[in-house]
Design a protein around this motif. Structure first.
Motif, mmCIF file in Angstrom:
data_model
loop_
_atom_site.group_PDB
_atom_site.id
_atom_site.type_symbol
_atom_site.label_atom_id
_atom_site.label_comp_id
_atom_site.label_asym_id
_atom_site.label_seq_id
_atom_site.Cartn_x
_atom_site.Cartn_y
_atom_site.Cartn_z
ATOM 1 N N ARG A 16 -7.102 -5.139 -1.385
ATOM 2 C CA ARG A 16 -5.834 -4.410 -1.546
ATOM 3 C C ARG A 16 -4.806 -4.836 -0.524
ATOM 4 N NH1 ARG A 16 -4.388 0.889 -1.419
ATOM 5 N NH2 ARG A 16 -6.104 1.722 -0.197
ATOM 6 N N ASP A 57 -1.106 9.936 11.940
ATOM 7 C CA ASP A 57 -2.237 10.800 11.554
ATOM 8 C C ASP A 57 -2.693 11.722 12.685
ATOM 9 O OD1 ASP A 57 -2.163 9.595 9.110
ATOM 10 O OD2 ASP A 57 -4.181 8.732 9.188
ATOM 11 N N PRO A 60 -0.063 1.707 12.008
ATOM 12 C CA PRO A 60 1.347 1.631 11.604
ATOM 13 C C PRO A 60 2.288 2.476 12.460
ATOM 14 C CG PRO A 60 -0.024 2.592 9.849
ATOM 15 C CD PRO A 60 -0.947 2.061 10.878
ATOM 16 N N ALA A 61 1.829 3.640 12.961
ATOM 17 C CA ALA A 61 2.702 4.473 13.802
ATOM 18 C C ALA A 61 2.999 3.738 15.102
ATOM 19 C CB ALA A 61 2.033 5.819 14.091
ATOM 20 N N ILE A 116 -2.734 7.427 17.744
ATOM 21 C CA ILE A 116 -4.178 7.158 17.792
ATOM 22 C C ILE A 116 -4.913 7.562 16.520
ATOM 23 C CG2 ILE A 116 -4.459 7.096 20.297
ATOM 24 C CD1 ILE A 116 -4.959 10.065 20.286
ATOM 25 N N ALA A 125 -2.750 10.891 6.455
ATOM 26 C CA ALA A 125 -1.571 10.930 5.568
ATOM 27 C C ALA A 125 -1.342 9.530 4.998
ATOM 28 C CB ALA A 125 -0.365 11.456 6.332
ATOM 29 N N VAL A 141 -7.968 4.228 25.835
ATOM 30 C CA VAL A 141 -7.259 5.173 26.707
ATOM 31 C C VAL A 141 -7.997 6.512 26.618
ATOM 32 C CG1 VAL A 141 -5.063 6.359 27.112
ATOM 33 C CG2 VAL A 141 -5.089 3.942 26.441
ATOM 34 N N ASP A 190 -11.385 3.126 -2.371
ATOM 35 C CA ASP A 190 -11.686 1.880 -1.654
ATOM 36 C C ASP A 190 -13.195 1.714 -1.462
ATOM 37 O OD1 ASP A 190 -9.065 1.137 -1.505
ATOM 38 O OD2 ASP A 190 -8.738 1.865 0.530
ATOM 39 N N GLY A 222 -5.262 -0.834 13.232
ATOM 40 C CA GLY A 222 -5.767 0.495 12.856
ATOM 41 C C GLY A 222 -6.399 0.469 11.478
ATOM 42 N N VAL A 223 -6.119 1.497 10.691
ATOM 43 C CA VAL A 223 -6.714 1.609 9.350
ATOM 44 C C VAL A 223 -6.366 0.394 8.479
ATOM 45 C CG1 VAL A 223 -6.601 2.952 7.208
ATOM 46 C CG2 VAL A 223 -6.831 4.125 9.388
ATOM 47 N N GLY A 242 -2.689 2.864 20.526
ATOM 48 C CA GLY A 242 -3.034 2.762 19.108
ATOM 49 C C GLY A 242 -2.141 1.755 18.409
ATOM 50 N N GLU A 280 -5.075 -0.875 22.475
ATOM 51 C CA GLU A 280 -5.866 -0.650 21.263
ATOM 52 C C GLU A 280 -7.356 -0.639 21.625
ATOM 53 O OE1 GLU A 280 -5.644 0.077 17.897
ATOM 54 O OE2 GLU A 280 -7.810 -0.050 18.111
ATOM 55 N N ALA A 281 -8.055 0.391 21.147
ATOM 56 C CA ALA A 281 -9.474 0.550 21.476
ATOM 57 C C ALA A 281 -10.347 -0.540 20.841
ATOM 58 C CB ALA A 281 -9.949 1.924 21.007
ATOM 59 N N VAL A 299 0.783 -1.248 0.000
ATOM 60 C CA VAL A 299 0.000 0.000 0.000
ATOM 61 C C VAL A 299 0.812 1.294 0.000
ATOM 62 C CG1 VAL A 299 -2.010 -1.091 1.078
ATOM 63 C CG2 VAL A 299 -0.350 0.078 2.525
ATOM 64 N N VAL A 342 0.619 5.406 5.332
ATOM 65 C CA VAL A 342 1.124 4.352 6.215
ATOM 66 C C VAL A 342 2.599 4.605 6.525
ATOM 67 C CG1 VAL A 342 1.669 1.888 6.289
ATOM 68 C CG2 VAL A 342 -0.546 2.643 5.386
#
Ligand code: FAD
Ligand code: SF4
Length: 470
Positions: free
Chosen positions: A189, A435, A152-153, A236, A441, A215, A296, A179-180, A149, A172-173, A93, A443
């Motif tokens: 994809r 983000d 990727p970050a 996050i 932005a 959190v 997407d 995440g995304v 979170g 992680e919530a 990606v 990955v």
């Protein structure tokens, strides 16, 4: 290596548009060994490789390509993973065309080396063979870090800190990590087994993952320090949807892209009733927006069985922020693009279901602050078009939960967290990246931010750096 450079890259096989537009399986099928070897042979092993400068995490590109073409696959994996813990994801990606590949010298005369496709090949070999040992870890530092979170970050920051010897827990919530990568980008994809396998790799470095942990609600930032964490990283994201603010957006059948894609990806709504989350399978679908999220959403609507899917975008094709490859894929699959068009209201039937939308035609004026020509409405151009489903994909904003419950964290007027160039927030011991600091932005930029923060956190945890965040 042959002395004559082939100016064309090796194409990657894909599912045909007719077949793939009705299934959720991965579109791009990846190189086989011969194709990978042929493409790897195109790399001229530059002494000062520009491609590396174009990679936000500094992957040792010529080194991994050289190992690949010498048949040393474990060596190729290790060269990749020295800088990137998520290569199978990035190989699929990342917008390589504006990063590493845009700097490749071969691009001056022909096609740049297909670095992303080679990265994917090496990563997939690693995931399928599991022959590579886990990267070396430094001895335990005795320090505890909480990462909030698991996008990727957060994953990158967690993996790097674990390799540096720190004890890391990711909160992680959601009920699944990534995440995304799991709730936004669709299976066709980025297959979820790839994301899960790379998360398993991060866990194999010793990182603990606490799911269903919000959190700012179940535990506060200060509470984490009280629990004994020495430092915190906030990755996050910016996952709250933005809307158009036009009448009728609350009608049934009008979705935010966030909800639409989460239902399809995370809750597997396309497998309803096998999975218990339903989704409206619209026949005439309009997706509003021009980025990757819009592509997407449109391609998901097609796969859910729509007769007609329109991408409605207020600027022209040149201005679209989506990856070129994904726009081309969407076009091949039959998605219709209505450029220079903008919705002004949605109209419903007596049951409150969307049945049409009013749109206006636009024209492009002078460039705005973003450098893109700003769209303005053509007078008298409004008209009604029939739709039974609409998806709004015009960007996201940060969820204010953590910032609003932690007054020490300064935010910008867009709700993003204020950080300095090392990722330090305005609260001592707390870093942030991805983000949540930039707005939506990429990955790899989120991973780059996780990497920069982890390096500074390591210094600080070892007490070489004083706290001088602003
Ligand atoms: P995220 O991936 O958003 O992860 C943040 C995580 O934090 C989430 O799991 C969230 O649940 C969790 N979280 C939030 N608040 C809390 C809390 N209070 N407590 C605990 N956990 C919390 N980029 C590309 O490079 N290429 C693409 O092709 C591409 N396509 C995209 C398609 C879609 C549909 C979307 C939405 C984005 C796309 N992007 C793409 C952008 C990219 O995915 C993001 O820039 C990237 O995921 C940001 O990473 P992050 O780690 O900052 O945040
Ligand atoms: Fe190879 Fe291109 Fe990088 Fe040079 S710039 S090392 S040719 S990938």
């Amino acid at each position: 290596m042959s002395s004559k450079i082939d100016l064309d890259r090796v194409e990657m096989p894909k599912q045909s548009p007719e077949k793939r537009k009705r299934n959720f399986q991965e579109v791009a099928l990846g190189y086989g060994p011969e194709q990978a070897a042929k493409e790897a042979n195109r790399c001229i092993q530059c002494k000062k490789p520009k491609c590396v400068e174009g990679c936000p995490v500094g992957v040792e590109i010529p080194t991994f390509i050289l190992a690949l073409r010498e048949g040393d696959m474990p060596g190729a994996v290790q060269a990749l993973k020295r800088k990137n813990s998520l290569p199978g994801i990035c190989g699929r990606v990342c917008p390589q065309e504006v990063q590493c590949e845009s700097r490749c010298v071969l691009g001056k005369k022909g096609a740049p080396v297909a670095i992303g496709r080679l990265e994917r090949y090496v990563a997939d070999w690693d995931l399928s063979t599991k022959k590579c040992p886990v990267c070396e870890l430094l001895p335990p530092s005795g320090k505890k870090v909480a990462v909030v979170g698991s996008g990727p970050a957060g994953l990158t920051c967690a993996a790097d800190l674990a390799r540096m010897g720190h004890s890391v827990t990711v909160f992680e919530a959601l009920h699944d990590g990534g995440g995304v990568l799991v709730y936004g980008i669709p299976e066709f994809r980025l297959p979820k087994n790839i994301v899960r396998s790379e998360i398993e790799y991060v866990k194999s470095l010793g990182v603990k993952l606490e799911l269903d942990s919000v959190v700012g609600r179940q535990v506060q930032i200060k509470g984490l320090f009280e629990e004994g964490y020495d430092a915190l990283f906030l990755g996050i994201g910016a996952g709250a949807p933005r809307f158009l603010g036009v009448p009728g957006e609350n009608l049934s059948g009008v979705y935010s892209a966030n909800e639409y894609l989460t239902r399809v990806n995370l809750m597997k709504a396309y497998k309803f009733p096998e999975y218990d989350t339903p989704i409206k399978k619209g026949k005439k679908v309009a997706v509003v927006g021009g980025g990757n999220v819009a592509m997407d959403s449109a391609r998901s609507a097609m796969r859910l069985g729509a007769d007609e899917v329109h991408v409605v975008y207020r600027r022209g094709r040149e201005e679209m922020p989506a990856r070129l490859e994904e726009v081309e894929n969407a076009m091949e699959e039959g998605v219709i693009f209505d450029f220079l068009t903008n919705p002004t209201r949605f109209l419903g039937d007596e049951r409150g279901m969307v049945k049409s939308m009013e749109v206006v035609e636009m024209e492009l004026g002078e460039p705005d602050a973003s450098g893109r020509r700003s769209p303005r409405v053509k007078k008298g151009s409004e008209h009604i078009v029939d739709v039974d489903t609409a998806v709004i994909a015009v960007g996201t904003v940060p969820n204010p939960l953590i910032a609003s419950s932690t007054p020490e964290l300064k935010t910008t007027k867009w709700g993003t967290l204020v950080v300095d160039e090392r990722g330090r927030t305005t609260m001592e011991g707390v870093w942030a990246g991805g983000d949540i600091t930039t707005g939506g932005a990429t990955v790899i930029s989120a991973m780059g931010a996780g990497k920069i923060a982890s390096a500074d956190m390591d210094l600080w945890l070892r007490k070489d750096g004083a706290w001088d965040g602003k």
